[in-house]
Design a protein around this motif. Sequence first.
Motif, PDB file in Angstrom:
ATOM      1  N   LEU A  11       0.818  -1.218   0.000  1.00  9.42           N
ATOM      2  CA  LEU A  11       0.000   0.000   0.000  1.00  9.42           C
ATOM      3  C   LEU A  11       0.852   1.268   0.000  1.00  9.42           C
ATOM      4  N   CYS A  12       2.105   1.180   0.389  1.00  9.43           N
ATOM      5  CA  CYS A  12       2.951   2.377   0.530  1.00  9.43           C
ATOM      6  C   CYS A  12       3.045   3.224  -0.735  1.00  9.43           C
ATOM      7  N   TYR A  61      -4.700   8.579   3.891  1.00  6.39           N
ATOM      8  CA  TYR A  61      -5.096   7.276   3.369  1.00  6.39           C
ATOM      9  C   TYR A  61      -3.884   6.384   3.150  1.00  6.39           C
ATOM     10  N   TRP A  62      -3.822   5.313   3.911  1.00  2.91           N
ATOM     11  CA  TRP A  62      -2.827   4.251   3.768  1.00  2.91           C
ATOM     12  C   TRP A  62      -1.412   4.718   4.038  1.00  2.91           C
ATOM     13  N   ALA A 120      -7.423  -4.071  -4.643  1.00  2.00           N
ATOM     14  CA  ALA A 120      -8.499  -3.084  -4.563  1.00  2.00           C
ATOM     15  C   ALA A 120      -8.168  -2.124  -3.424  1.00  2.00           C
ATOM     16  N   VAL A 121      -8.103  -0.838  -3.741  1.00  2.00           N
ATOM     17  CA  VAL A 121      -7.737   0.158  -2.732  1.00  2.00           C
ATOM     18  C   VAL A 121      -8.713   1.325  -2.820  1.00  2.00           C
ATOM     19  N   GLY A 122      -9.480   1.505  -1.749  1.00  2.00           N
ATOM     20  CA  GLY A 122     -10.381   2.645  -1.654  1.00  2.00           C
ATOM     21  C   GLY A 122      -9.928   3.551  -0.519  1.00  2.00           C
ATOM     22  N   HIS A 176      -7.411  -8.131   3.977  1.00  2.00           N
ATOM     23  CA  HIS A 176      -8.310  -6.976   3.918  1.00  2.00           C
ATOM     24  C   HIS A 176      -7.928  -6.015   5.039  1.00  2.00           C
ATOM     25  N   LYS A 177      -7.819  -4.742   4.696  1.00  2.00           N
ATOM     26  CA  LYS A 177      -7.415  -3.726   5.673  1.00  2.00           C
ATOM     27  C   LYS A 177      -8.444  -2.601   5.727  1.00  2.00           C
ATOM     28  N   VAL A 178      -8.476  -1.946   6.882  1.00  2.00           N
ATOM     29  CA  VAL A 178      -9.300  -0.763   7.099  1.00  2.00           C
ATOM     30  C   VAL A 178      -8.347   0.395   7.359  1.00  2.00           C
TER      31      VAL A 178
END
Length: 193
Positions: free
Chosen positions: A89-90, A97-98, A130-132, A157-159
């Motif tokens: 995600l970096c 966000y992230w 998938a990244v929201g 899955h991450k929040v």
Amino acid sequence: MASLDKGKAKAMRAVQAMFDRYHLLSAQRPPHHKDFDHQVMANLKLIDVTPEGTATFEMVMSEGYSNLNEVMHGGAAALIFDMATTSALCPLARPGYWEFMGGVTRTLNISYIKPVPIGTTVRIVSKAVAVGKQMAMIRGKMVSVDGKTTYCTVEHHKVNTPVRSEHRKARLPWDDEFEKEHGVKRERGESKL
């Protein structure tokens, strides 16, 4: 081609910054306090990253990750995947966000396929699928270095969660680059380490 190289180099700096910040913060802990993920963060060797949200690592499966059968413990795989997939995600992070450590885990589903003998060097490949703004899904696999053997796979899955204020104080050169690109102003009291 040059812009691809610049994008890849920037993505590498983004992932490396996560590890550098982790080590800065870890060094501030009392000497007797070693976080659960400390060994993994010390042993993952960054091999490759892409701006699209992939990260590849190698690590030696040492005795610290074993069970009584002299193979990698399933719980060790979960911890390794948690850290390695989060790093994908970096390169995709934006202000709020992230950012550092990419939020918290919602689910981490691992499929164990073959045991990993202790002493084996493995490659961990992670891809953000998938990244929201609030949720992300990353897939990963742990394979032999030659790619012929798949040991296990993961869907993570991450929040998204805000970066802790004390973590923002552990400043790195990457922060200046990130903030400049995204037009972020540094808050008072934050100093560069």
